[in-house]
Scaffold this active site. Structure first.
Site, PDB file in Angstrom:
ATOM      1  CG  ASP A  91     -34.810   0.309 101.211  1.00  0.00           C
ATOM      2  OD1 ASP A  91     -34.479  -0.570 100.217  1.00  0.00           O
ATOM      3  OD2 ASP A  91     -35.100   1.255 101.292  1.00  0.00           O
ATOM      4  CB  ALA A 103     -28.697   1.043 100.125  1.00  0.00           C
ATOM      5  CB  ALA A 104     -26.071   2.628  95.429  1.00  0.00           C
ATOM      6  CB  THR A 108     -21.924   0.794  87.626  1.00  0.00           C
ATOM      7  OG1 THR A 108     -22.324   1.090  86.375  1.00  0.00           O
ATOM      8  CG2 THR A 108     -20.748   1.781  88.384  1.00  0.00           C
ATOM      9  CE1 TYR A 111     -24.264   4.529  90.386  1.00  0.00           C
ATOM     10  CE2 TYR A 111     -23.672   4.155  88.093  1.00  0.00           C
ATOM     11  CZ  TYR A 111     -23.952   3.743  89.196  1.00  0.00           C
ATOM     12  OH  TYR A 111     -24.493   2.596  89.364  1.00  0.00           O
ATOM     13  CG  PHE A 158     -22.016  -4.451  81.417  1.00  0.00           C
ATOM     14  CD1 PHE A 158     -21.226  -4.869  82.385  1.00  0.00           C
ATOM     15  CD2 PHE A 158     -21.457  -3.879  80.268  1.00  0.00           C
ATOM     16  CE1 PHE A 158     -19.578  -4.761  82.363  1.00  0.00           C
ATOM     17  CE2 PHE A 158     -19.997  -3.632  80.345  1.00  0.00           C
ATOM     18  CZ  PHE A 158     -19.259  -4.102  81.357  1.00  0.00           C
ATOM     19  NE  ARG A 169     -25.168   2.260  77.411  1.00  0.00           N
ATOM     20  CZ  ARG A 169     -24.377   2.918  76.670  1.00  0.00           C
ATOM     21  NH1 ARG A 169     -23.943   2.362  75.559  1.00  0.00           N
ATOM     22  NH2 ARG A 169     -24.374   4.105  76.790  1.00  0.00           N
ATOM     23  N   GLY A 173     -22.659  12.237  78.631  1.00  0.00           N
ATOM     24  CA  GLY A 173     -21.842  11.155  79.167  1.00  0.00           C
ATOM     25  C   GLY A 173     -22.265   9.611  78.669  1.00  0.00           C
TER      26      GLY A 173
HETATM   27  N1  UFG Z   1     -31.930   5.924  75.899  1.00  0.00           N
HETATM   28  C1  UFG Z   1     -32.534   6.632  74.900  1.00  0.00           C
HETATM   29  N2  UFG Z   1     -33.780   7.142  75.317  1.00  0.00           N
HETATM   30  C2  UFG Z   1     -34.355   7.112  76.520  1.00  0.00           C
HETATM   31  C3  UFG Z   1     -33.491   6.521  77.544  1.00  0.00           C
HETATM   32  C4  UFG Z   1     -32.386   6.062  77.030  1.00  0.00           C
HETATM   33  O1  UFG Z   1     -32.180   6.737  73.785  1.00  0.00           O
HETATM   34  O2  UFG Z   1     -35.537   7.443  76.952  1.00  0.00           O
HETATM   35  C5  UFG Z   1     -30.479   5.502  75.545  1.00  0.00           C
HETATM   36  C6  UFG Z   1     -29.422   6.224  76.259  1.00  0.00           C
HETATM   37  O3  UFG Z   1     -28.992   7.459  75.755  1.00  0.00           O
HETATM   38  C7  UFG Z   1     -28.448   4.876  76.332  1.00  0.00           C
HETATM   39  C8  UFG Z   1     -29.044   3.657  76.286  1.00  0.00           C
HETATM   40  O4  UFG Z   1     -30.422   4.278  75.816  1.00  0.00           O
HETATM   41  O5  UFG Z   1     -27.883   5.181  75.132  1.00  0.00           O
HETATM   42  C9  UFG Z   1     -29.352   3.170  77.406  1.00  0.00           C
HETATM   43  O6  UFG Z   1     -29.955   3.969  78.499  1.00  0.00           O
HETATM   44  P1  UFG Z   1     -29.966   3.719  80.090  1.00  0.00           P
HETATM   45  O7  UFG Z   1     -30.340   4.791  80.800  1.00  0.00           O
HETATM   46  O8  UFG Z   1     -30.989   2.533  79.911  1.00  0.00           O
HETATM   47  O9  UFG Z   1     -28.882   2.783  80.627  1.00  0.00           O
HETATM   48  P2  UFG Z   1     -27.177   3.439  80.705  1.00  0.00           P
HETATM   49  O10 UFG Z   1     -26.566   2.633  79.662  1.00  0.00           O
HETATM   50  O11 UFG Z   1     -27.127   4.799  80.486  1.00  0.00           O
HETATM   51  O12 UFG Z   1     -26.928   3.074  82.209  1.00  0.00           O
HETATM   52  C10 UFG Z   1     -26.494   1.894  82.607  1.00  0.00           C
HETATM   53  C11 UFG Z   1     -26.852   1.820  84.242  1.00  0.00           C
HETATM   54  C12 UFG Z   1     -26.017   3.065  84.858  1.00  0.00           C
HETATM   55  C13 UFG Z   1     -24.532   2.911  84.498  1.00  0.00           C
HETATM   56  C14 UFG Z   1     -24.153   2.834  83.012  1.00  0.00           C
HETATM   57  C15 UFG Z   1     -22.851   2.484  82.664  1.00  0.00           C
HETATM   58  O13 UFG Z   1     -28.160   1.971  84.497  1.00  0.00           O
HETATM   59  O14 UFG Z   1     -26.080   2.578  86.252  1.00  0.00           O
HETATM   60  O15 UFG Z   1     -25.010   1.884  82.379  1.00  0.00           O
HETATM   61  O16 UFG Z   1     -22.594   3.431  81.378  1.00  0.00           O
HETATM   62  F1  UFG Z   1     -23.896   3.871  85.247  1.00  0.00           F
END
Ligand code: UFG
Length: 340
Positions: free
Chosen positions: A31, A74-75, A117, A141, A169, A221, A283
Site C-alpha cells: 500500500d 488498491a484503486a 463495481t 471510474y 454494490f 441502493r 451520474g
Molecule cells: N447521497 C445523498 N447524500 C449524501 C451522499 C449520498 O443523498 O450525502 C445519495 C447519492 O446521491 C446516492 C446514494 O446516496 O443516490 C448512495 O450514494 P453513495 O455515494 O453512498 O454510493 P454510490 O451508490 O454513489 O456509489 C457506490 C460505490 C461506487 C460505485 C457506485 C456504483 O461507492 O464505488 O456505487 O453506482 F461506483
C-alpha cells in the site's frame, strides 16, 4: 495461502487483511498510504510501503515473500473525481493493474481476486441486476474497472491466469469488534456521511435528488456488509483453480432509499437529523439492486448481516468511537519495508 493484499490499509482492504489472518492465511500488505492508514493494518501482517506502478518492487515482493495469490483492492473510487480527472483513473485502476499482472506473471503468481463495481452496468435496464446485464458504464471510474475485467479475461486465456471478479454494490458497515472501519477523506458515501452528521450538532444531511422514479423519490441502493463482502473474497480465493474464472455480483438483493437510510441511522443512533433536499448528484442511477444468486449457487456464499440495521449498527459503533477516523498520519513502523 501466502496472499498479497494491495490497498490493505484502506477500508475494505483492512477488513480483508484481518479476516484472512483470522482464517489462517499469511498476509503481506502492499500500500502507498495515499488513501489508507497504517494503523488500519493488522499487526500480524507484513507491511510494504510501495506503489503499484513499480514492476520491480512488486516483482521482488512476490519473490521475497513466496506470494501465491493477490487480492487487489488498491484503486481510486470516486465517480465524480473520475469525470474531472479520467487520466488518474485509467492510470491507476487500469494501468497499474496491468503492471501488477505483468509482475505477477513474471514471478509466477497466477491467482488474483479483483475488486470491481456495479458502476460497470451504468444505468441498468432492469433490477435485480444479473452479471450478464449489458455493461454500459457511464463514467471513467466504471470504465476503468470494466476495461480491467477485459484484461483479466485475456490474460486468463493466454497465460493461464486464475481470477475472480467481484462487482461490489454499496459496501457499508465495519468490523464487529469496532476497531477498524470506513475512513475516507473526503467522505462521499451516504451511510458514513449520515452517521458523522449525527455527531455534529451543526451538520445537515443532504439528499441528492428527490425526483427519481422510486417510491419516495430518492435513489435506491443495495447495501452489503463489509464482512460479508470479505467472506465472498475468501470463498472466491479458496476456489480459484477448481472453479472456472468467474464474475460475481456482491449485494444483498434488497434496495433501500436515501430517506430509508437516514431514518435507519436516526433509529440506530437515537438522534434526530436536520435534512436538506438538494438537486441530483451527476451520474447517479435511480436504482441499483444486485442479483447475487450466482455466487450463492457457485460458491455457497451466505451473507450473515442482511439486515440494514445490523450494517448501520456496526458502522455506528466505529464512527461513535472514532469520530476522527484514524486521526493522525501514522508513521511507518520499524519493520516496514519501504520501496520508494
Ligand atoms: N447521497 C445523498 N447524500 C449524501 C451522499 C449520498 O443523498 O450525502 C445519495 C447519492 O446521491 C446516492 C446514494 O446516496 O443516490 C448512495 O450514494 P453513495 O455515494 O453512498 O454510493 P454510490 O451508490 O454513489 O456509489 C457506490 C460505490 C461506487 C460505485 C457506485 C456504483 O461507492 O464505488 O456505487 O453506482 F461506483
Amino acid at each position: 495461502m501466502r496472499v498479497m493484499v494491495t490497498g490493505g490499509a484502506g477500508y475494505i482492504g483492512s477488513h480483508a487483511v484481518r479476516e484472512l489472518l483470522d482464517r489462517g492465511h499469511r498476509v503481506v500488505v502492499y500500500d502507498n498510504l495515499s488513501t489508507g492508514f497504517r494503523t488500519a493494518v493488522d499487526d500480524r501482517a507484513e507491511f510494504i510501503f510501495g506503489n503499484t506502478n513499480s514492476f520491480e518492487t512488486l516483482n521482488s515482493a512476490f519473490r521475497a515473500h513466496g506470494i501465491e495469490a493477490v487480492l487487489h483492492f488498491a484503486a481510486n473510487i470516486e465517480v465524480g473525481e473520475s469525470v474531472l480527472n479520467p487520466h488518474k483513473y485509467y492510470q491507476n485502476n487500469l494501468g497499474n493493474t496491468l503492471n501488477l499482472l505483468m509482475a505477477m506473471r513474471d514471478a509466477q503468481v497466477n491467482k488474483i481476486i479483483f475488486s470491481s463495481t456495479a458502476a460497470v452496468y451504468g444505468n441498468p435496464e432492469k433490477c435485480p441486476i444479473v452479471e450478464s446485464h449489458p455493461k454500459l458504464a457511464i463514467n471513467p471510474y466504471g470504465r476503468s474497472k470494466l476495461m480491467t475485467e477485459m484484461v483479466l479475461e485475456d490474460f486468463a486465456a493466454a497465460y493461464g491466469l486464475k481470477y475472480a471478479v467481484l462487482r461490489y454494490f454499496n459496501v457499508a458497515g465495519a468490523h464487529p469488534e469496532g476497531d477498524i472501519g470506513e475512513a475516507h477523506d473526503p467522505e462521499t458515501h451516504l451511510i458514513p456521511r449520515v452517521l458523522k452528521a449525527t455527531l455534529d450538532p451543526w451538520a445537515e444531511v443532504k439528499i441528492f435528488g428527490t425526483d427519481y422514479p422510486t417510491s419516495d423519490g430518492t435513489c435506491i441502493r443495495d447495501y452489503i456488509h463489509v464482512m460479508d463482502l470479505i467472506d465472498a473474497h475468501i470463498l472466491a480465493l479458496e476456489s480459484l483453480g477448481s472453479e472456472k474464472c468467474e464474475v460475481y455480483n456482491l449485494g444483498n438483493e434488497r434496495g433501500f432509499s436515501v430517506k430509508e437510510i437516514i431514518k435507519t441511522c436516526e433509529t440506530v443512533t437515537g438522534r434526530k437529523l436536520s435534512v436538506k433536499e438538494e438537486a441530483r448528484r451527476a451520474g447517479d442511477p435511480a436504482t441499483l439492486i444486485a442479483s447475487s444468486e450466482k455466487i450463492r449457487k457457485h460458491l455457497g456464499w451466505k451473507p450473515q448481516y442482511t439486515h440494514l440495521e445490523d450494517i448501520v449498527k456496526h458502522a455506528w459503533q466505529w464512527h461513535r468511537t472514532h469520530p476522527q477516523g484514524y486521526k493522525t498520519v501514522e508513521p511507518l513502523l520499524q519493520n516496514d519495508v519501504i520501496y520508494l
